[in-house]
Design a protein around this motif. Structure first.
Motif, mmCIF file in Angstrom:
data_model
loop_
_atom_site.group_PDB
_atom_site.id
_atom_site.type_symbol
_atom_site.label_atom_id
_atom_site.label_comp_id
_atom_site.label_asym_id
_atom_site.label_seq_id
_atom_site.Cartn_x
_atom_site.Cartn_y
_atom_site.Cartn_z
ATOM 1 N N LEU A 20 0.829 -1.210 0.000
ATOM 2 C CA LEU A 20 0.000 0.000 0.000
ATOM 3 C C LEU A 20 0.861 1.256 0.000
ATOM 4 C CD1 LEU A 20 -2.889 -0.941 2.452
ATOM 5 C CD2 LEU A 20 -3.036 -0.619 -0.021
ATOM 6 N N CYS A 21 1.940 1.230 0.746
ATOM 7 C CA CYS A 21 2.865 2.364 0.787
ATOM 8 C C CYS A 21 3.463 2.604 -0.603
ATOM 9 C CB CYS A 21 3.967 2.093 1.806
ATOM 10 S SG CYS A 21 5.184 3.407 1.940
ATOM 11 N N ALA A 22 3.893 1.520 -1.251
ATOM 12 C CA ALA A 22 4.489 1.655 -2.583
ATOM 13 C C ALA A 22 3.476 2.172 -3.599
ATOM 14 C CB ALA A 22 5.050 0.312 -3.034
ATOM 15 N N VAL A 23 2.271 1.638 -3.557
ATOM 16 C CA VAL A 23 1.225 2.091 -4.477
ATOM 17 C C VAL A 23 0.880 3.556 -4.199
ATOM 18 C CG1 VAL A 23 -1.206 1.778 -5.113
ATOM 19 C CG2 VAL A 23 0.296 -0.216 -4.892
ATOM 20 N N HIS A 24 0.772 3.905 -2.922
ATOM 21 C CA HIS A 24 0.504 5.299 -2.546
ATOM 22 C C HIS A 24 1.571 6.227 -3.109
ATOM 23 C CE1 HIS A 24 1.496 8.607 0.265
ATOM 24 N NE2 HIS A 24 0.209 8.861 0.154
ATOM 25 N N CYS A 25 2.833 5.850 -2.913
ATOM 26 C CA CYS A 25 3.927 6.711 -3.364
ATOM 27 C C CYS A 25 4.013 6.785 -4.882
ATOM 28 C CB CYS A 25 5.254 6.224 -2.787
ATOM 29 S SG CYS A 25 5.361 6.440 -1.006
ATOM 30 N N ALA A 26 3.572 5.742 -5.560
ATOM 31 C CA ALA A 26 3.607 5.758 -7.019
ATOM 32 C C ALA A 26 2.440 6.546 -7.610
ATOM 33 C CB ALA A 26 3.583 4.324 -7.552
ATOM 34 N N LEU A 27 1.274 6.460 -6.976
ATOM 35 C CA LEU A 27 0.084 7.068 -7.567
ATOM 36 C C LEU A 27 -0.192 8.497 -7.134
ATOM 37 C CD1 LEU A 27 -2.440 4.097 -7.555
ATOM 38 C CD2 LEU A 27 -1.010 4.935 -9.425
ATOM 39 N N VAL A 28 0.217 8.867 -5.925
ATOM 40 C CA VAL A 28 -0.083 10.226 -5.452
ATOM 41 C C VAL A 28 0.485 11.291 -6.391
ATOM 42 C CG1 VAL A 28 0.394 11.905 -3.614
ATOM 43 C CG2 VAL A 28 -0.590 9.689 -3.064
ATOM 44 N N PRO A 29 1.736 11.187 -6.861
ATOM 45 C CA PRO A 29 2.216 12.232 -7.783
ATOM 46 C C PRO A 29 1.392 12.313 -9.077
ATOM 47 C CG PRO A 29 4.057 10.973 -6.943
ATOM 48 C CD PRO A 29 2.811 10.266 -6.494
ATOM 49 N N ILE A 30 0.876 11.189 -9.519
ATOM 50 C CA ILE A 30 0.098 11.178 -10.754
ATOM 51 C C ILE A 30 -1.259 11.864 -10.549
ATOM 52 C CG2 ILE A 30 -1.074 9.664 -12.417
ATOM 53 C CD1 ILE A 30 1.240 7.647 -11.901
ATOM 54 N N PHE A 31 -1.891 11.580 -9.414
ATOM 55 C CA PHE A 31 -3.237 12.086 -9.158
ATOM 56 C C PHE A 31 -3.263 13.298 -8.211
ATOM 57 C CE2 PHE A 31 -3.926 7.528 -10.102
ATOM 58 C CZ PHE A 31 -4.640 7.697 -11.271
ATOM 59 N N LEU A 32 -2.117 13.935 -8.004
ATOM 60 C CA LEU A 32 -2.011 15.040 -7.048
ATOM 61 C C LEU A 32 -3.028 16.148 -7.314
ATOM 62 C CD1 LEU A 32 -0.325 15.648 -4.595
ATOM 63 C CD2 LEU A 32 1.297 16.847 -6.036
ATOM 64 N N THR A 33 -3.281 16.464 -8.546
ATOM 65 C CA THR A 33 -4.211 17.560 -8.852
ATOM 66 C C THR A 33 -5.672 17.171 -8.640
ATOM 67 O OG1 THR A 33 -4.208 16.925 -11.182
ATOM 68 C CG2 THR A 33 -2.662 18.654 -10.513
ATOM 69 N N THR A 34 -5.976 15.886 -8.704
ATOM 70 C CA THR A 34 -7.377 15.472 -8.534
ATOM 71 C C THR A 34 -7.722 15.112 -7.093
ATOM 72 O OG1 THR A 34 -6.837 13.179 -9.086
ATOM 73 C CG2 THR A 34 -7.552 14.610 -10.891
ATOM 74 N N LEU A 35 -6.743 14.943 -6.235
ATOM 75 C CA LEU A 35 -7.024 14.553 -4.853
ATOM 76 C C LEU A 35 -7.956 15.520 -4.125
ATOM 77 C CD1 LEU A 35 -3.573 13.139 -3.647
ATOM 78 C CD2 LEU A 35 -5.627 11.867 -4.263
ATOM 79 N N PRO A 36 -7.742 16.844 -4.209
ATOM 80 C CA PRO A 36 -8.667 17.756 -3.520
ATOM 81 C C PRO A 36 -10.107 17.654 -4.040
ATOM 82 C CG PRO A 36 -6.659 18.907 -4.079
ATOM 83 C CD PRO A 36 -6.598 17.567 -4.755
ATOM 84 N N LEU A 37 -10.260 17.401 -5.320
ATOM 85 C CA LEU A 37 -11.604 17.266 -5.886
ATOM 86 C C LEU A 37 -12.326 16.046 -5.328
ATOM 87 C CD1 LEU A 37 -10.796 18.057 -9.626
ATOM 88 C CD2 LEU A 37 -11.881 19.567 -7.965
ATOM 89 N N LEU A 38 -11.577 15.020 -4.985
ATOM 90 C CA LEU A 38 -12.154 13.785 -4.460
ATOM 91 C C LEU A 38 -12.217 13.771 -2.934
ATOM 92 C CD1 LEU A 38 -10.231 11.312 -6.802
ATOM 93 C CD2 LEU A 38 -12.599 12.069 -7.035
ATOM 94 N N GLY A 39 -11.715 14.830 -2.301
ATOM 95 C CA GLY A 39 -11.698 14.876 -0.839
ATOM 96 C C GLY A 39 -10.596 14.022 -0.243
ATOM 97 N N LEU A 40 -9.581 13.728 -1.021
ATOM 98 C CA LEU A 40 -8.496 12.858 -0.569
ATOM 99 C C LEU A 40 -7.163 13.588 -0.477
ATOM 100 C CD1 LEU A 40 -9.381 9.746 -2.782
ATOM 101 C CD2 LEU A 40 -9.934 10.094 -0.363
ATOM 102 N N GLU A 41 -7.199 14.896 -0.291
ATOM 103 C CA GLU A 41 -5.944 15.656 -0.252
ATOM 104 C C GLU A 41 -5.038 15.249 0.906
ATOM 105 O OE1 GLU A 41 -9.076 18.004 1.882
ATOM 106 O OE2 GLU A 41 -8.972 17.211 -0.125
#
Length: 136
Positions: A20-41
C-alpha cells in the motif's frame, strides 16, 4: 496462538502495508491535482507517508526478528528489508525530486518482498517441523 501463525500474520500485514505504501507513493504524484476534488488531499500529506514508513519499519523489524530467533535463523530477509528502507530513505532525503517517484515505490515493494521471503522461510521451517514430528 503459535509463533508460526503470529509471524505469518505479521508478514501478511507487513506485505500489505508495504505494498500500500508503494502504491501510494507511485500514484499520489500522478493524481495530485485530482485529490482535492475527491476529498483525498490528506493522502499527499507528509505525515501519511511518514506514518506508513513507521508502520512498515515496526512490522518488518518485529516480524523478521521473531522469525529469525525462533525459526529460520537466516539474515537474508533483513538484508532485503534494510535495502528497501535504504531505497525509501534515499528517495525521501536525497533532494533529487526526479528520483523520489522511482526509489520510494521500489523501496516499498522491496520491503514487501522481505516479508514474502520471511514468510516462505517460515513455511519451509514449519513444513520440516511437521515432517519431523510425524517421524517420531
Amino acid at each position: 496462538m503459535s509463533l508460526s501463525k503470529t509471524t505469518q500474520r505479521l508478514d501478511r500485514l507487513g506485505m500489505t502495508a508495504s505494498t500500500l505504501c508503494a502504491v501510494h507513493c507511485a500514484l499520489v504524484p500522478i493524481f495530485l491535482t485530482t485529490l482535492p476534488l475527491l476529498g483525498l488531499e490528506f493522502l499527499s500529506n507528509e505525515w501519511v507517508e511518514i506514518s506508513m514508513i513507521i508502520v512498515s519499519v515496526i512490522l518488518g523489524t518485529l516480524s523478521l526478528s521473531m522469525s529469525y530467533r525462533k525459526q529460520h535463523h537466516k539474515l537474508f530477509p533483513f538484508l532485503v528489508l534494510f535495502s528497501g528502507f535504504a531505497l525509501i530513505a534515499t528517495g525521501h532525503f536525497s533532494g533529487i525530486e526526479s528520483l523520489e517517484p522511482i526509489l520510494i515505490p521500489l523501496g516499498g515493494f522491496t520491503v514487501a518482498a522481505a516479508h514474502l521471503v520471511n514468510w516462505r522461510l517460515n513455511r519451509s521451517c514449519t513444513h520440516h517441523e511437521i515432517n519431523d514430528s510425524r517421524l517420531k
